[in-house]
Design an enzyme around this catalytic site. Structure first.
Site, PDB file in Angstrom:
ATOM      1  N   HIS A  97      -5.588   9.076  -3.489  1.00 39.67           N
ATOM      2  CA  HIS A  97      -5.350   7.750  -4.037  1.00 39.67           C
ATOM      3  C   HIS A  97      -6.352   6.783  -3.407  1.00 39.67           C
ATOM      4  CE1 HIS A  97      -3.130   3.925  -4.612  1.00 39.67           C
ATOM      5  NE2 HIS A  97      -2.433   4.538  -5.543  1.00 39.67           N
ATOM      6  N   GLN A 156       4.121  10.475  -2.455  1.00 36.34           N
ATOM      7  CA  GLN A 156       4.672  11.210  -3.589  1.00 36.34           C
ATOM      8  C   GLN A 156       5.521  12.406  -3.173  1.00 36.34           C
ATOM      9  OE1 GLN A 156       4.545   9.812  -6.356  1.00 36.34           O
ATOM     10  NE2 GLN A 156       2.955   8.309  -5.857  1.00 36.34           N
ATOM     11  N   LYS A 199       9.220   4.221  -3.555  1.00 39.84           N
ATOM     12  CA  LYS A 199       9.055   5.501  -4.249  1.00 39.84           C
ATOM     13  C   LYS A 199      10.183   6.473  -3.907  1.00 39.84           C
ATOM     14  CE  LYS A 199       4.016   5.035  -4.447  1.00 39.84           C
ATOM     15  NZ  LYS A 199       3.816   4.879  -5.902  1.00 39.84           N
ATOM     16  N   CYS A 259      -5.215   4.734  -9.864  1.00 43.74           N
ATOM     17  CA  CYS A 259      -5.820   4.491  -8.546  1.00 43.74           C
ATOM     18  C   CYS A 259      -6.409   5.781  -7.977  1.00 43.74           C
ATOM     19  CB  CYS A 259      -4.815   3.891  -7.566  1.00 43.74           C
ATOM     20  SG  CYS A 259      -4.304   2.226  -8.007  1.00 43.74           S
TER      21      CYS A 259
END
Length: 406
Positions: free
Chosen positions: A123, A203, A226, A364
């Protein structure tokens, strides 16, 4: 392992009751941010209504209550990720600030000619801070390639490691491809070369059981929003012996022991890296998100998402013109795709008209897009509250719009 009761889970998320253009909302943008359960929302509300007072600042009751909640959250997070103790847990504004903290602080211990190893699937928040550091200190950045499935080339990675490698930064799970990288193996390789490793866990934290000591990670960064928690809160785990060597990231209140015009003595861990007033209400609400994940079971969530991913991927492959990016074995619940040569924005807008929220663009990750040979993709990503009925509606929507995009 018992299956998730998605009906019960969905009742806990008020936002999922919305309608978009007359359709029931199907929220498939979980990689960008997850929705929030009522328990977390209630914690934020209660924090502002009942005991909004600055932490570590006062002897009065409200301040003591707020302080106790923040430090209880720190202890809970430390236990959840397997840290040795809570002093290795630093609160930030998110994964991005956590990475910038390491780049700005640990980066001061690097010298001209030292090397940083990144991967092609990082990212931007795990690329740009290192580029800025490299420019300031005369460092060299080297990049690990991947194959067409989205699997990192570990042989190439090992060839990049040398006696000038000081740091490796790698995403645990790709936010575009869903690839789950073998970070424990990569960390072991880096340590043999004398390098430290920062893992971007943004993630991974809501989808995998993370144990920083089992991974032997030096730094591990993730974001609350997240993992079903509030926005604007992040965590940096750092190995104590490294954190103690690092100079402060920012100066101000809270991060000091004593200040005079002759000099300043900095606070002990973790407060040395927490200058100023934190979002103590959000931090306390993060505890509710962690408790929700523990009660629901990350392993159960992962099993549910895996079944959804397999089902949706198989059905999508049947649609004419479908192009799926990222086919690594054991990948996470992320599907990046294009329909023929249609622009990702067009696909995303048409899906939105049918009540389906997906992400479009470069995510991104522009270097990764260049590697894939596209300017952007559509990304559908699933979470604990998504259902097979939603998956069927998503597939039906794709079949409906595909001829319009041909």
């Amino acid at each position: 392992m018992t299956a998730l009761d998605t009906a019960d889970i969905r009742r806990q998320f008020p936002a999922l009751g919305r309608k978009i253009y007359g359709h029931e909302l199907i929220y498939f943008d979980n990689t960008a941010t997850t929705q929030t359960p009522a328990a977390v929302i209630d914690a934020i509300r209660d924090g502002y209504l009942d005991s909004k007072a600055n932490v570590h600042r006062g002897v009065h009751t409200l301040s003591q209550e707020a302080t106790a909640r923040q430090e209880a959250t720190r202890a809970l997070v430390a236990r959840y990720i397997g840290a040795a103790d809570s002093e290795e847990v630093i609160f930030t504004r998110g994964t991005t600030e956590s990475i910038n903290l390491v780049a700005s602080s640990y980066g001061q211990l690097m010298n001209e000619g030292d090397e940083i190893v990144l991967t092609v699937m990082e990212h931007h928040s795990d690329i740009v801070p290192w580029q800025l550091l490299a420019e300031r200190r005369g460092l060299k950045i080297r990049v690990v390639p991947m194959d067409d499935r989205g699997v990192l080339d570990l042989d190439a990675y090992r060839r990049l490691l040398n006696d000038r490698t000081r740091l490796v930064a790698v995403t645990h799970v790709s936010n575009v491809l869903g690839t789950v990288n073998p970070v424990a193996e990569m960390i072991a390789d880096a340590h043999r070369a004398g390098a430290v490793v920062l893992v971007d866990g943004a993630q991974a934290i809501a989808h995998l059981r993370v144990d920083v000591r089992a991974l032997d990670a030096d730094f591990y960064a993730f974001s609350s929003h997240k993992m079903y928690g509030p926005c604007g809160i992040g965590v940096l785990y750092g190995r104590r012996e490294l954190l103690e060597k690092m100079p402060p990231y920012q100066g101000g209140g809270e991060m000091i022991k004593t200040v005079s015009f002759d000099g300043t003595v900095f606070a002990d861990l973790p407060f040395r890296f927490e200058a100023g007033t934190p979002d103590f209400v959000g931090i306390a609400a993060l505890a509710k998100a962690v408790e929700w994940l523990e009660a629901t079971g990350v392993e159960r969530i992962a099993a549910h998402e895996e079944k959804l991913l397999e089902y949706v991927t198989e059905r999508m492959a049947e649609i004419e013109g479908m192009r799926i990016f990222g086919t690594a074995p054991g990948k996470g619940s992320i599907i990046s795709f294009l329909i023929g040569n249609a622009h990702s924005y067009d696909t995303g807008l048409l899906l939105d008209k049918l009540g389906i929220a997906v992400r479009t663009g470069h995510h991104c990750a522009q270097p990764l897009m260049e590697r894939l040979g596209v300017s952007g993709t559509v990304r559908a990503s699933m979470a604990a509250y998504n259902t097979f009925e939603e998956a069927d509606a998503f597939i039906a929507a794709l079949r409906r719009i595909a001829p319009m995009l041909a």
